[in-house]
Scaffold this motif. Structure first.
Motif, PDB file in Angstrom:
ATOM      1  N   ALA A 289      -6.880  90.043  58.903  1.00  0.00           N
ATOM      2  CA  ALA A 289      -8.293  89.660  58.239  1.00  0.00           C
ATOM      3  C   ALA A 289      -7.830  87.988  58.075  1.00  0.00           C
ATOM      4  O   ALA A 289      -8.623  87.090  58.210  1.00  0.00           O
ATOM      5  CB  ALA A 289      -8.619  90.171  56.898  1.00  0.00           C
ATOM      6  N   ALA A 290      -6.721  87.804  57.504  1.00  0.00           N
ATOM      7  CA  ALA A 290      -6.404  86.243  57.221  1.00  0.00           C
ATOM      8  C   ALA A 290      -6.391  85.546  58.299  1.00  0.00           C
ATOM      9  O   ALA A 290      -6.684  84.330  58.498  1.00  0.00           O
ATOM     10  CB  ALA A 290      -5.056  86.280  56.504  1.00  0.00           C
ATOM     11  N   THR A 291      -5.570  86.077  59.489  1.00  0.00           N
ATOM     12  CA  THR A 291      -5.533  85.434  60.596  1.00  0.00           C
ATOM     13  C   THR A 291      -7.177  85.166  61.183  1.00  0.00           C
ATOM     14  O   THR A 291      -7.419  83.967  61.696  1.00  0.00           O
ATOM     15  CB  THR A 291      -4.829  86.196  61.782  1.00  0.00           C
ATOM     16  OG1 THR A 291      -3.474  86.507  61.234  1.00  0.00           O
ATOM     17  CG2 THR A 291      -4.669  85.564  63.136  1.00  0.00           C
ATOM     18  N   ILE A 292      -7.978  86.115  61.296  1.00  0.00           N
ATOM     19  CA  ILE A 292      -9.234  85.899  61.617  1.00  0.00           C
ATOM     20  C   ILE A 292     -10.013  84.888  60.931  1.00  0.00           C
ATOM     21  O   ILE A 292     -10.705  84.043  61.462  1.00  0.00           O
ATOM     22  CB  ILE A 292     -10.062  87.139  61.786  1.00  0.00           C
ATOM     23  CG1 ILE A 292      -9.278  88.109  62.694  1.00  0.00           C
ATOM     24  CG2 ILE A 292     -11.548  87.072  62.099  1.00  0.00           C
ATOM     25  CD1 ILE A 292     -10.045  89.557  62.759  1.00  0.00           C
ATOM     26  N   LEU A 296     -11.902  80.979  61.640  1.00  0.00           N
ATOM     27  CA  LEU A 296     -13.430  80.728  61.581  1.00  0.00           C
ATOM     28  C   LEU A 296     -13.871  79.803  60.699  1.00  0.00           C
ATOM     29  O   LEU A 296     -15.021  79.381  60.513  1.00  0.00           O
ATOM     30  CB  LEU A 296     -13.890  82.013  61.061  1.00  0.00           C
ATOM     31  CG  LEU A 296     -14.013  83.424  61.666  1.00  0.00           C
ATOM     32  CD1 LEU A 296     -14.514  84.621  61.031  1.00  0.00           C
ATOM     33  CD2 LEU A 296     -14.385  83.276  63.149  1.00  0.00           C
ATOM     34  N   LEU A 297     -12.778  79.136  60.208  1.00  0.00           N
ATOM     35  CA  LEU A 297     -13.101  78.041  59.056  1.00  0.00           C
ATOM     36  C   LEU A 297     -14.067  76.798  59.384  1.00  0.00           C
ATOM     37  O   LEU A 297     -14.690  76.334  58.644  1.00  0.00           O
ATOM     38  CB  LEU A 297     -11.639  77.245  58.520  1.00  0.00           C
ATOM     39  CG  LEU A 297     -10.655  78.244  57.626  1.00  0.00           C
ATOM     40  CD1 LEU A 297      -9.587  77.588  57.238  1.00  0.00           C
ATOM     41  CD2 LEU A 297     -11.611  78.304  56.326  1.00  0.00           C
ATOM     42  N   ALA A 300     -17.687  78.019  58.487  1.00  0.00           N
ATOM     43  CA  ALA A 300     -17.676  78.368  57.258  1.00  0.00           C
ATOM     44  C   ALA A 300     -18.794  77.385  56.377  1.00  0.00           C
ATOM     45  O   ALA A 300     -18.796  76.399  56.661  1.00  0.00           O
ATOM     46  CB  ALA A 300     -16.384  78.730  56.454  1.00  0.00           C
ATOM     47  N   GLU A 301     -19.301  78.243  55.318  1.00  0.00           N
ATOM     48  CA  GLU A 301     -19.838  77.470  54.340  1.00  0.00           C
ATOM     49  C   GLU A 301     -19.291  76.223  53.699  1.00  0.00           C
ATOM     50  O   GLU A 301     -18.090  76.551  53.156  1.00  0.00           O
ATOM     51  CB  GLU A 301     -20.715  78.258  53.266  1.00  0.00           C
ATOM     52  CG  GLU A 301     -21.509  77.570  52.317  1.00  0.00           C
ATOM     53  CD  GLU A 301     -21.899  78.591  50.934  1.00  0.00           C
ATOM     54  OE1 GLU A 301     -22.905  78.470  50.596  1.00  0.00           O
ATOM     55  OE2 GLU A 301     -21.053  79.601  50.889  1.00  0.00           O
ATOM     56  N   LYS A 302     -19.699  75.119  53.710  1.00  0.00           N
ATOM     57  CA  LYS A 302     -18.784  73.893  52.948  1.00  0.00           C
ATOM     58  C   LYS A 302     -19.059  74.125  51.487  1.00  0.00           C
ATOM     59  O   LYS A 302     -20.369  74.367  51.078  1.00  0.00           O
ATOM     60  CB  LYS A 302     -19.272  72.742  53.672  1.00  0.00           C
ATOM     61  CG  LYS A 302     -19.071  72.403  55.055  1.00  0.00           C
ATOM     62  CD  LYS A 302     -17.608  72.682  55.570  1.00  0.00           C
ATOM     63  CE  LYS A 302     -17.228  72.260  56.966  1.00  0.00           C
ATOM     64  NZ  LYS A 302     -17.902  73.312  57.695  1.00  0.00           N
TER      65      LYS A 302
END
Length: 304
Positions: A289-292, A296-297, A300-302
């Protein structure tokens, strides 16, 4: 007591509703599978399968026992997994992943290069399904993991967020708002907003946005997929709010529509990975999950 192999044969018949396809899936002959199921019925003193020339169906007792058999087989697989843990923390072989159509392809298209690099011996087998069907299929061992478009609260599951994904306003290229790089929510007043079918948390969040800023939520039609909403916008039926990862994948390549972020109050979708808390791969799933999430960063919402 039933043997594990007999339980596997029953589950295969439940999955295929065909003795020939079940035998093929189990790599045995059809007479062998049929004989073992008859022996299983004898041991349990219950009729599990109805056989006719036209079809194969499970009896109510057979359906219930097949459901429980999936859990038993999943637990046995977990036992074997404990025994073969390796330096990659269990992330070898095939992972059965259940996904919602509006999430799976868009997350995995971004994450897959990193997953292949980090876990070269892992293969992900993806099955799309409706949101309401996936938790039970995780419980019974059909899936190892789920990718969901919202958080889930279940006592037997562990979940971790992958991305808080803002929705963007999608409109025709000749729309009056298309010339703006960022849209203030006040600007959607009077606009018709196309939404997904009811029953989702995100639906309620979009409805609140429309209500607060004077937009008109379409009442006479709703999309069942993101692609449907995109096509409806293309034909001029209204505007829509679509997730950032979907915009990246399917909207940016369009010539008839554009997507613009909202300056504030953008509805947010939280994509979540879920697995059974009892799984021996739990630590490995946290790392997966951490890798995924890291891949996706950019979408992501800022933080404000």
């Amino acid at each position: 007591m039933p043997t594990l192999q007999q339980l596997r044969y029953l589950v295969a018949v439940a999955d295929t509703l065909s003795f020939s396809r079940a035998a093929q899936a189990c790599h045995v002959t059809q007479p062998t599978l049929s004989l073992q199921l008859k022996e299983l019925e004898g041991r349990l003193k219950a009729r599990l399968v109805e056989r006719t020339r036209a079809r194969v169906i499970l009896t109510p007792v057979g359906i219930e026992i097949a459901h429980r058999a999936r859990r038993v087989l999943a637990d046995v697989d977990d036992i074997k997994e404990v025994a073969r843990r390796d330096e990659q923390g269990g992330l070898k072989g095939t992972l059965q992943m259940g996904v919602v159509q509006t999430v799976g392809a868009y997350v995995l298209s971004v994450a897959m290069p990193s997953l292949r690099a980090c876990y070269p011996d892992m293969r992900i087998f993806v099955r799309e399904d409706r949101l309401e069907n996936l938790p039970s299929k995780l419980s019974d061992g059909t899936h190892d993991l789920l990718l969901l478009p919202e958080a889930i609260n279940h006592p037997d599951f562990t979940s971790t967020p992958l991305i808080r994904e803002p929705l963007q306003l999608v409109m025709p290229t000749d729309h009056r708002l298309a010339q703006h790089a960022v849209i203030d929510p006040e600007a959607i007043a009077g606009e018709t907003i196309l939404v997904m079918e009811r029953g989702r948390r995100l639906h309620d969040e979009i409805a609140a946005l429309c209500n607060d800023f004077g937009a008109l939520q379409a009442q006479d039609y709703a999309g069942t997929t993101l692609d449907t909403l995109r096509l409806m916008v293309t034909t001029g039926m209204g505007l829509s709010l679509l997730p950032a990862l979907y915009v990246r994948s399917d909207v940016l390549r369009e010539k008839l529509i554009v997507a613009r972020p909202l300056s504030r109050r953008a509805p947010v979708r939280q994509v979540t990975m879920v697995w059974r808390s009892s799984s021996p791969r739990s630590d490995a799933y946290h790392r997966l999950a951490a890798t995924i999430a890291e891949t996706l960063l950019p979408w992501a919402e800022k933080e404000a």
